[in-house]
Design a protein around this motif. Sequence first.
Motif, short mmCIF file in Angstrom:
data_model
loop_
_atom_site.label_atom_id
_atom_site.label_comp_id
_atom_site.label_asym_id
_atom_site.label_seq_id
_atom_site.Cartn_x
_atom_site.Cartn_y
_atom_site.Cartn_z
N ILE A 272 -23.14 -10.57 -57.49
CA ILE A 272 -22.66 -11.84 -58.03
C ILE A 272 -23.15 -13.02 -57.19
CG2 ILE A 272 -20.57 -13.23 -58.40
CD1 ILE A 272 -19.17 -10.57 -59.23
N LYS A 273 -23.10 -12.87 -55.88
CA LYS A 273 -23.57 -13.94 -54.98
C LYS A 273 -25.08 -14.15 -55.11
CE LYS A 273 -19.86 -13.10 -51.64
NZ LYS A 273 -19.49 -12.51 -50.32
N ALA A 274 -25.82 -13.05 -55.28
CA ALA A 274 -27.27 -13.16 -55.48
C ALA A 274 -27.57 -13.86 -56.79
CB ALA A 274 -27.90 -11.77 -55.45
N PHE A 275 -26.81 -13.52 -57.83
CA PHE A 275 -27.00 -14.17 -59.14
C PHE A 275 -26.75 -15.66 -59.05
CE2 PHE A 275 -25.22 -15.53 -63.27
CZ PHE A 275 -26.33 -15.29 -64.07
N LYS A 276 -25.75 -16.07 -58.30
CA LYS A 276 -25.45 -17.49 -58.10
C LYS A 276 -26.65 -18.21 -57.48
CE LYS A 276 -23.16 -21.36 -57.16
NZ LYS A 276 -22.82 -22.35 -58.20
N ILE A 277 -27.25 -17.59 -56.49
CA ILE A 277 -28.41 -18.18 -55.82
C ILE A 277 -29.57 -18.34 -56.80
CG2 ILE A 277 -30.17 -17.83 -54.03
CD1 ILE A 277 -27.96 -16.31 -52.44
N PHE B 168 -37.74 -2.59 -56.37
CA PHE B 168 -37.73 -3.08 -54.99
C PHE B 168 -36.50 -2.57 -54.25
CE2 PHE B 168 -40.09 -6.40 -57.33
CZ PHE B 168 -41.28 -6.39 -56.60
N VAL B 169 -36.70 -2.25 -52.98
CA VAL B 169 -35.60 -1.86 -52.10
C VAL B 169 -35.35 -3.02 -51.15
CG1 VAL B 169 -34.78 -0.22 -50.37
CG2 VAL B 169 -36.27 0.57 -52.24
N VAL B 170 -34.10 -3.50 -51.11
CA VAL B 170 -33.75 -4.65 -50.28
C VAL B 170 -32.66 -4.28 -49.29
CG1 VAL B 170 -34.37 -6.27 -52.10
CG2 VAL B 170 -31.99 -5.50 -51.90
N GLU B 171 -32.48 -5.12 -48.29
CA GLU B 171 -31.45 -4.89 -47.28
C GLU B 171 -30.07 -4.99 -47.92
OE1 GLU B 171 -30.04 -6.75 -42.95
OE2 GLU B 171 -31.61 -7.71 -44.13
N SER B 172 -29.18 -4.07 -47.55
CA SER B 172 -27.82 -4.11 -48.09
C SER B 172 -27.05 -5.30 -47.53
CB SER B 172 -27.07 -2.81 -47.75
OG SER B 172 -26.88 -2.70 -46.35
N LYS B 173 -26.07 -5.75 -48.27
CA LYS B 173 -25.18 -6.86 -47.88
C LYS B 173 -25.96 -8.13 -47.55
CE LYS B 173 -21.78 -3.60 -46.02
NZ LYS B 173 -20.93 -3.20 -44.87
N ASN B 174 -27.08 -8.31 -48.27
CA ASN B 174 -27.92 -9.48 -48.05
C ASN B 174 -28.24 -10.13 -49.39
OD1 ASN B 174 -29.95 -11.35 -47.46
ND2 ASN B 174 -30.88 -10.07 -45.88
N PRO B 175 -27.31 -10.93 -49.94
CA PRO B 175 -27.53 -11.53 -51.26
C PRO B 175 -28.74 -12.46 -51.32
CG PRO B 175 -25.57 -12.44 -50.21
CD PRO B 175 -25.99 -11.27 -49.39
N GLN B 176 -29.10 -13.06 -50.19
CA GLN B 176 -30.26 -13.96 -50.17
C GLN B 176 -31.54 -13.18 -50.44
OE1 GLN B 176 -29.87 -17.52 -49.48
NE2 GLN B 176 -31.86 -17.42 -50.50
N GLU B 177 -31.71 -12.05 -49.77
CA GLU B 177 -32.91 -11.23 -50.01
C GLU B 177 -32.90 -10.65 -51.41
OE1 GLU B 177 -35.31 -7.28 -48.40
OE2 GLU B 177 -33.55 -7.97 -47.29
N ALA B 178 -31.74 -10.22 -51.86
CA ALA B 178 -31.64 -9.68 -53.22
C ALA B 178 -32.02 -10.75 -54.24
CB ALA B 178 -30.23 -9.17 -53.48
N ALA B 179 -31.54 -11.97 -54.03
CA ALA B 179 -31.84 -13.08 -54.95
C ALA B 179 -33.34 -13.37 -54.98
CB ALA B 179 -31.07 -14.33 -54.53
N TYR B 180 -33.96 -13.39 -53.81
CA TYR B 180 -35.40 -13.64 -53.72
C TYR B 180 -36.18 -12.59 -54.51
CZ TYR B 180 -40.09 -13.65 -51.68
OH TYR B 180 -41.46 -13.65 -51.50
N THR B 181 -35.74 -11.33 -54.40
CA THR B 181 -36.44 -10.23 -55.07
C THR B 181 -36.21 -10.26 -56.57
OG1 THR B 181 -36.13 -8.90 -53.07
CG2 THR B 181 -36.75 -7.72 -55.08
#
Length: 371
Positions: A204-209, A309-322
Amino acid sequence: MKILLLSNANSIHTKRWATSLAQRNIEICLFSLEKNEDMEYEKFSNIIIIDGGFQNNSSKDGEISKITLIQYLPKLLKVIKNFKPDIVHAHYATSYGLLGALCGFKPFILSVWGSDIYDFPKISFIHKLMIKFNLYRADEILSTSHVMALETNKYTKKRIHITPFGIDLSKFRKIETNSFFSSEAIVIGTVKTLSSKYGIDYLIKAFKIVKEDNPSLQLKLMIVGEGEDKTKLVNLCENLDILNDVNFVGKVENYLVPNYINMMDIYVALSNSESFGVAIIEASACEKPVVVSNVGGLPEVVANNETGFVVESKNPQEAAYTIEKLILDKSLRITMGKAGRERVKKLYDWEDNVDLVIGIYSKVNLNSMNS
Protein backbone atom coordinates in the motif's frame (compact mmCIF):
# COMPACT_ATOMS: atom_id res chain seq x y z
CA MET A 1 -0.69 -48.58 -3.74
CA LYS A 2 -2.40 -47.48 -0.50
CA ILE A 3 -1.37 -44.17 1.11
CA LEU A 4 -2.46 -42.97 4.53
CA LEU A 5 -2.28 -39.17 4.53
CA LEU A 6 -2.13 -37.35 7.86
CA SER A 7 -3.24 -33.80 7.10
CA ASN A 8 -5.95 -31.14 7.53
CA ALA A 9 -8.75 -32.21 5.18
CA ASN A 10 -9.90 -28.60 4.72
CA SER A 11 -6.56 -27.33 3.42
CA ILE A 12 -6.55 -26.68 -0.32
CA HIS A 13 -3.06 -28.19 -0.41
CA THR A 14 -4.29 -31.42 1.19
CA LYS A 15 -7.26 -31.60 -1.15
CA ARG A 16 -5.08 -31.19 -4.22
CA TRP A 17 -2.66 -33.91 -3.13
CA ALA A 18 -5.38 -36.36 -2.09
CA THR A 19 -7.58 -35.94 -5.16
CA SER A 20 -4.66 -35.93 -7.61
CA LEU A 21 -3.29 -39.15 -6.14
CA ALA A 22 -6.77 -40.67 -6.22
CA GLN A 23 -7.04 -39.76 -9.91
CA ARG A 24 -3.91 -41.88 -10.43
CA ASN A 25 -5.81 -44.89 -8.97
CA ILE A 26 -4.01 -44.75 -5.62
CA GLU A 27 -6.14 -45.67 -2.60
CA ILE A 28 -6.17 -42.82 -0.10
CA CYS A 29 -7.15 -42.74 3.55
CA LEU A 30 -7.05 -39.18 4.88
CA PHE A 31 -6.73 -38.88 8.66
CA SER A 32 -7.63 -35.31 9.63
CA LEU A 33 -7.79 -33.86 13.14
CA GLU A 34 -10.06 -31.12 11.80
CA LYS A 35 -13.65 -31.93 10.88
CA ASN A 36 -13.92 -32.32 7.11
CA GLU A 37 -16.08 -29.60 5.54
CA ASP A 38 -15.20 -30.17 1.89
CA MET A 39 -17.61 -32.07 -0.35
CA GLU A 40 -15.03 -32.47 -3.12
CA TYR A 41 -13.72 -35.72 -1.64
CA GLU A 42 -17.09 -37.42 -2.11
CA LYS A 43 -16.48 -37.53 -5.86
CA PHE A 44 -13.78 -40.16 -5.30
CA SER A 45 -14.65 -43.71 -4.32
CA ASN A 46 -10.99 -44.40 -3.49
CA ILE A 47 -10.72 -41.68 -0.81
CA ILE A 48 -11.69 -42.48 2.78
CA ILE A 49 -11.78 -39.63 5.30
CA ILE A 50 -11.53 -40.08 9.06
CA ASP A 51 -11.57 -36.87 11.08
CA GLY A 52 -11.15 -35.88 14.71
CA GLY A 53 -14.02 -33.43 14.83
CA PHE A 54 -12.13 -30.19 15.46
CA GLN A 55 -13.89 -27.25 13.85
CA ASN A 56 -11.75 -25.88 11.03
CA ASN A 57 -11.63 -22.38 12.55
CA SER A 58 -11.00 -23.58 16.10
CA SER A 59 -7.32 -24.32 15.64
CA LYS A 60 -4.46 -23.72 13.29
CA ASP A 61 -2.01 -26.35 12.10
CA GLY A 62 0.42 -27.09 14.89
CA GLU A 63 -1.63 -25.29 17.54
CA ILE A 64 -3.74 -28.24 18.69
CA SER A 65 -2.67 -29.19 22.22
CA LYS A 66 -0.04 -31.91 22.04
CA ILE A 67 -1.79 -33.70 24.91
CA THR A 68 -5.05 -33.65 22.94
CA LEU A 69 -3.11 -34.72 19.88
CA ILE A 70 -1.65 -37.80 21.54
CA GLN A 71 -5.17 -38.86 22.54
CA TYR A 72 -5.78 -39.50 18.84
CA LEU A 73 -2.88 -41.94 18.57
CA PRO A 74 -4.98 -45.06 19.42
CA LYS A 75 -7.51 -44.03 16.76
CA LEU A 76 -4.71 -43.63 14.22
CA LEU A 77 -3.26 -47.03 15.12
CA LYS A 78 -6.70 -48.57 14.55
CA VAL A 79 -6.92 -46.90 11.15
CA ILE A 80 -3.49 -48.28 10.24
CA LYS A 81 -4.57 -51.77 11.30
CA ASN A 82 -7.77 -51.64 9.24
CA PHE A 83 -6.56 -49.72 6.17
CA LYS A 84 -3.18 -51.49 5.92
CA PRO A 85 -1.36 -48.68 4.10
CA ASP A 86 1.84 -49.12 2.13
CA ILE A 87 3.05 -45.69 3.26
CA VAL A 88 2.11 -43.16 5.94
CA HIS A 89 2.66 -39.59 4.71
CA ALA A 90 2.27 -36.73 7.22
CA HIS A 91 1.84 -33.16 5.99
CA TYR A 92 3.10 -30.53 8.49
CA ALA A 93 5.99 -31.46 10.72
CA THR A 94 4.50 -30.65 14.13
CA SER A 95 0.94 -31.91 14.72
CA TYR A 96 0.61 -34.51 11.98
CA GLY A 97 4.34 -35.12 11.98
CA LEU A 98 4.23 -36.00 15.68
CA LEU A 99 1.36 -38.44 15.12
CA GLY A 100 3.25 -40.03 12.25
CA ALA A 101 6.43 -40.28 14.29
CA LEU A 102 4.65 -41.81 17.30
CA CYS A 103 2.57 -44.34 15.38
CA GLY A 104 5.74 -46.29 14.53
CA PHE A 105 4.62 -47.24 11.02
CA LYS A 106 7.27 -47.71 8.36
CA PRO A 107 7.79 -46.35 5.78
CA PHE A 108 6.94 -42.91 7.08
CA ILE A 109 7.23 -39.80 4.88
CA LEU A 110 7.09 -36.28 6.33
CA SER A 111 6.37 -33.08 4.37
CA VAL A 112 7.38 -29.74 5.89
CA TRP A 113 5.11 -26.82 5.07
CA GLY A 114 6.54 -23.58 6.44
CA SER A 115 5.73 -22.30 9.94
CA ASP A 116 6.31 -25.81 11.28
CA ILE A 117 10.00 -25.40 10.36
CA TYR A 118 10.51 -21.62 10.41
CA ASP A 119 8.62 -20.79 13.62
CA PHE A 120 7.78 -23.85 15.75
CA PRO A 121 11.35 -24.98 16.64
CA LYS A 122 12.20 -21.45 17.81
CA ILE A 123 9.48 -21.38 20.48
CA SER A 124 11.54 -23.34 23.01
CA PHE A 125 14.16 -26.03 23.40
CA ILE A 126 11.35 -28.61 23.80
CA HIS A 127 9.77 -27.56 20.52
CA LYS A 128 13.14 -27.87 18.80
CA LEU A 129 13.59 -31.39 20.21
CA MET A 130 10.12 -32.35 19.00
CA ILE A 131 10.92 -31.28 15.44
CA LYS A 132 14.22 -33.18 15.55
CA PHE A 133 12.41 -36.28 16.82
CA ASN A 134 9.75 -36.15 14.10
CA LEU A 135 12.35 -35.69 11.38
CA TYR A 136 14.49 -38.48 12.86
CA ARG A 137 11.58 -40.92 12.64
CA ALA A 138 10.86 -40.06 8.98
CA ASP A 139 12.21 -42.34 6.26
CA GLU A 140 11.96 -39.54 3.69
CA ILE A 141 11.45 -35.78 4.08
CA LEU A 142 9.84 -33.55 1.45
CA SER A 143 9.98 -29.76 1.02
CA THR A 144 8.34 -27.56 -1.59
CA SER A 145 11.37 -25.27 -1.86
CA HIS A 146 15.15 -25.36 -1.63
CA VAL A 147 15.25 -22.57 0.93
CA MET A 148 12.86 -24.45 3.22
CA ALA A 149 14.96 -27.58 2.79
CA LEU A 150 17.99 -25.62 4.03
CA GLU A 151 15.98 -24.52 7.06
CA THR A 152 14.92 -28.13 7.69
CA ASN A 153 18.53 -29.27 7.54
CA LYS A 154 19.19 -27.26 10.70
CA TYR A 155 17.37 -30.06 12.52
CA THR A 156 18.37 -33.13 10.51
CA LYS A 157 21.24 -34.28 8.31
CA LYS A 158 18.93 -36.34 6.11
CA ARG A 159 18.50 -35.61 2.42
CA ILE A 160 15.45 -33.45 1.68
CA HIS A 161 13.50 -34.11 -1.53
CA ILE A 162 12.34 -30.96 -3.33
CA THR A 163 8.74 -31.50 -4.42
CA PRO A 164 7.29 -28.19 -5.69
CA PHE A 165 3.63 -27.46 -5.14
CA GLY A 166 2.85 -26.56 -8.72
CA ILE A 167 -0.33 -25.46 -10.45
CA ASP A 168 -2.86 -26.58 -13.03
CA LEU A 169 -1.74 -24.78 -16.18
CA SER A 170 -5.11 -25.33 -17.84
CA LYS A 171 -6.76 -23.23 -15.10
CA PHE A 172 -4.05 -20.63 -14.57
CA ARG A 173 -3.50 -19.02 -17.96
CA LYS A 174 -4.02 -15.74 -19.71
CA ILE A 175 -7.75 -15.19 -20.31
CA GLU A 176 -10.06 -12.33 -21.12
CA THR A 177 -12.18 -11.43 -18.10
CA ASN A 178 -14.57 -8.69 -17.05
CA SER A 179 -12.75 -6.12 -14.96
CA PHE A 180 -13.85 -3.66 -12.28
CA PHE A 181 -11.65 -1.04 -13.91
CA SER A 182 -11.62 0.98 -17.10
CA SER A 183 -9.49 -0.16 -20.03
CA GLU A 184 -7.11 2.76 -19.40
CA ALA A 185 -6.35 1.70 -15.83
CA ILE A 186 -3.11 -0.03 -14.90
CA VAL A 187 -3.85 -2.46 -12.10
CA ILE A 188 -1.33 -3.56 -9.47
CA GLY A 189 -2.61 -6.48 -7.45
CA THR A 190 -2.05 -9.28 -5.00
CA VAL A 191 -3.88 -12.34 -3.66
CA LYS A 192 -2.95 -12.85 -0.03
CA THR A 193 -4.29 -13.33 3.48
CA LEU A 194 -4.47 -9.90 5.11
CA SER A 195 -1.97 -10.45 7.90
CA SER A 196 1.29 -8.75 8.83
CA LYS A 197 3.24 -11.76 7.57
CA TYR A 198 2.45 -10.87 3.98
CA GLY A 199 3.52 -7.22 4.00
CA ILE A 200 0.35 -5.76 2.46
CA ASP A 201 1.08 -2.52 4.29
CA TYR A 202 4.35 -2.16 2.35
CA LEU A 203 2.47 -2.75 -0.91
CA ILE A 204 0.00 0.00 0.00
CA LYS A 205 2.83 2.41 0.86
CA ALA A 206 4.61 1.57 -2.41
CA PHE A 207 1.39 2.18 -4.34
CA LYS A 208 1.05 5.60 -2.70
CA ILE A 209 4.55 6.53 -3.87
CA VAL A 210 3.84 5.36 -7.42
CA LYS A 211 0.57 7.32 -7.48
CA GLU A 212 2.29 10.51 -6.37
CA ASP A 213 5.08 10.12 -8.94
CA ASN A 214 2.65 9.44 -11.81
CA PRO A 215 -0.39 11.71 -11.30
CA SER A 216 -1.36 11.57 -14.98
CA LEU A 217 -1.77 7.78 -15.01
CA GLN A 218 -4.92 5.92 -13.96
CA LEU A 219 -3.44 3.53 -11.38
CA LYS A 220 -5.43 1.08 -9.26
CA LEU A 221 -4.54 -1.36 -6.50
CA MET A 222 -6.55 -4.58 -6.11
CA ILE A 223 -6.15 -6.64 -2.93
CA VAL A 224 -7.81 -10.07 -2.95
CA GLY A 225 -8.13 -11.83 0.39
CA GLU A 226 -9.42 -11.55 3.95
CA GLY A 227 -7.65 -11.48 7.29
CA GLU A 228 -7.29 -9.95 10.72
CA ASP A 229 -5.44 -6.88 9.39
CA LYS A 230 -8.16 -5.70 7.01
CA THR A 231 -9.40 -2.81 9.17
CA LYS A 232 -5.85 -1.63 9.81
CA LEU A 233 -5.06 -1.76 6.08
CA VAL A 234 -8.23 0.09 5.10
CA ASN A 235 -7.37 2.77 7.65
CA LEU A 236 -3.86 3.02 6.20
CA CYS A 237 -5.31 3.62 2.73
CA GLU A 238 -7.61 6.26 4.15
CA ASN A 239 -4.74 8.01 5.96
CA LEU A 240 -2.68 8.00 2.76
CA ASP A 241 -5.67 9.39 0.82
CA ILE A 242 -5.69 6.53 -1.71
CA LEU A 243 -8.75 4.56 -0.56
CA ASN A 244 -10.71 5.50 -3.70
CA ASP A 245 -8.03 3.83 -5.81
CA VAL A 246 -7.77 0.63 -3.73
CA ASN A 247 -10.22 -2.23 -4.17
CA PHE A 248 -10.43 -4.65 -1.22
CA VAL A 249 -12.12 -7.57 -2.96
CA GLY A 250 -12.27 -9.91 0.03
CA LYS A 251 -11.92 -13.68 -0.08
CA VAL A 252 -12.85 -15.41 -3.33
CA GLU A 253 -13.39 -19.07 -4.17
CA ASN A 254 -10.28 -20.85 -5.45
CA TYR A 255 -11.77 -21.43 -8.88
CA LEU A 256 -12.22 -17.66 -9.30
CA VAL A 257 -8.62 -16.73 -8.47
CA PRO A 258 -7.44 -16.94 -12.14
CA ASN A 259 -10.13 -14.40 -13.10
CA TYR A 260 -8.87 -11.88 -10.55
CA ILE A 261 -5.22 -12.39 -11.44
CA ASN A 262 -6.12 -11.72 -15.06
CA MET A 263 -7.60 -8.35 -14.07
CA MET A 264 -4.11 -7.33 -12.90
CA ASP A 265 -1.30 -5.90 -15.01
CA ILE A 266 1.39 -6.41 -12.35
CA TYR A 267 1.36 -8.90 -9.47
CA VAL A 268 3.16 -7.88 -6.27
CA ALA A 269 4.02 -9.91 -3.14
CA LEU A 270 6.07 -8.04 -0.54
CA SER A 271 5.87 -10.71 2.16
CA ASN A 272 7.93 -10.56 5.33
CA SER A 273 8.18 -14.37 5.31
CA GLU A 274 7.08 -17.04 2.85
CA SER A 275 8.07 -20.67 2.59
CA PHE A 276 7.37 -21.11 -1.14
CA GLY A 277 5.17 -18.83 -3.25
CA VAL A 278 2.34 -20.67 -5.03
CA ALA A 279 0.51 -17.39 -5.70
CA ILE A 280 3.54 -16.07 -7.58
CA ILE A 281 3.56 -19.15 -9.80
CA GLU A 282 -0.15 -18.70 -10.44
CA ALA A 283 0.42 -15.09 -11.50
CA SER A 284 3.33 -16.03 -13.78
CA ALA A 285 1.22 -18.76 -15.37
CA CYS A 286 -1.34 -16.05 -16.19
CA GLU A 287 1.50 -14.12 -17.92
CA LYS A 288 1.75 -11.40 -15.30
CA PRO A 289 5.12 -9.84 -14.41
CA VAL A 290 5.78 -10.16 -10.69
CA VAL A 291 7.52 -8.10 -8.04
CA VAL A 292 8.45 -10.01 -4.86
CA SER A 293 10.45 -9.42 -1.72
CA ASN A 294 13.73 -11.23 -1.14
CA VAL A 295 12.47 -13.50 1.63
CA GLY A 296 11.99 -17.25 2.02
CA GLY A 297 11.04 -19.12 -1.12
CA LEU A 298 9.89 -16.10 -3.15
CA PRO A 299 13.19 -15.45 -5.01
CA GLU A 300 13.23 -19.15 -5.89
CA VAL A 301 10.05 -18.91 -8.00
CA VAL A 302 11.14 -15.77 -9.88
CA ALA A 303 13.87 -15.43 -12.48
CA ASN A 304 15.06 -11.96 -11.47
CA ASN A 305 15.00 -9.46 -14.36
CA GLU A 306 13.40 -12.12 -16.62
CA THR A 307 9.99 -13.07 -15.19
CA GLY A 308 9.86 -10.26 -12.66
CA PHE A 309 11.89 -8.43 -10.05
CA VAL A 310 13.13 -9.32 -6.57
CA VAL A 311 13.31 -6.34 -4.20
CA GLU A 312 14.41 -5.77 -0.62
CA SER A 313 11.74 -6.63 1.94
CA LYS A 314 10.16 -3.86 4.04
CA ASN A 315 11.36 -1.28 1.53
CA PRO A 316 8.34 0.41 -0.11
CA GLN A 317 10.58 2.94 -1.88
CA GLU A 318 12.47 0.23 -3.78
CA ALA A 319 9.26 -1.65 -4.47
CA ALA A 320 7.67 1.53 -5.85
CA TYR A 321 10.66 2.22 -8.10
CA THR A 322 10.46 -1.32 -9.50
CA ILE A 323 6.69 -1.28 -9.96
CA GLU A 324 7.05 2.04 -11.78
CA LYS A 325 9.43 0.49 -14.30
CA LEU A 326 6.73 -2.01 -15.23
CA ILE A 327 3.99 0.61 -15.24
CA LEU A 328 5.88 2.77 -17.74
CA ASP A 329 6.94 -0.07 -20.05
CA LYS A 330 4.07 -2.16 -21.41
CA SER A 331 6.38 -4.20 -23.65
CA LEU A 332 8.45 -5.17 -20.60
CA ARG A 333 5.28 -6.32 -18.83
CA ILE A 334 4.35 -8.49 -21.80
CA THR A 335 7.86 -9.94 -22.24
CA MET A 336 8.23 -10.80 -18.56
CA GLY A 337 4.74 -12.26 -18.42
CA LYS A 338 5.38 -14.61 -21.32
CA ALA A 339 8.75 -15.65 -19.87
CA GLY A 340 7.03 -16.32 -16.56
CA ARG A 341 4.56 -18.75 -18.08
CA GLU A 342 7.32 -20.62 -19.89
CA ARG A 343 9.23 -20.98 -16.61
CA VAL A 344 6.16 -22.29 -14.82
CA LYS A 345 5.56 -24.82 -17.60
CA LYS A 346 9.11 -26.05 -17.19
CA LEU A 347 9.32 -26.21 -13.38
CA TYR A 348 5.88 -26.07 -11.79
CA ASP A 349 3.44 -28.09 -13.87
CA TRP A 350 1.26 -29.79 -11.25
CA GLU A 351 1.06 -33.08 -13.16
CA ASP A 352 4.86 -33.29 -13.20
CA ASN A 353 4.98 -32.52 -9.48
CA VAL A 354 2.49 -35.31 -8.72
CA ASP A 355 4.56 -37.71 -10.84
CA LEU A 356 7.62 -36.77 -8.79
CA VAL A 357 5.91 -37.62 -5.49
CA ILE A 358 4.51 -40.89 -6.86
CA GLY A 359 8.05 -41.77 -7.95
CA ILE A 360 9.24 -41.22 -4.37
CA TYR A 361 6.36 -43.36 -3.11
CA SER A 362 7.25 -46.17 -5.50
CA LYS A 363 10.93 -46.14 -4.54
CA VAL A 364 10.15 -46.04 -0.81
CA ASN A 365 7.60 -48.83 -1.16
CA LEU A 366 10.03 -50.99 -3.14
CA ASN A 367 12.80 -50.44 -0.58
CA SER A 368 10.36 -51.36 2.19
CA MET A 369 9.38 -54.62 0.51
CA ASN A 370 13.04 -55.55 -0.08
CA SER A 371 14.15 -54.78 3.47
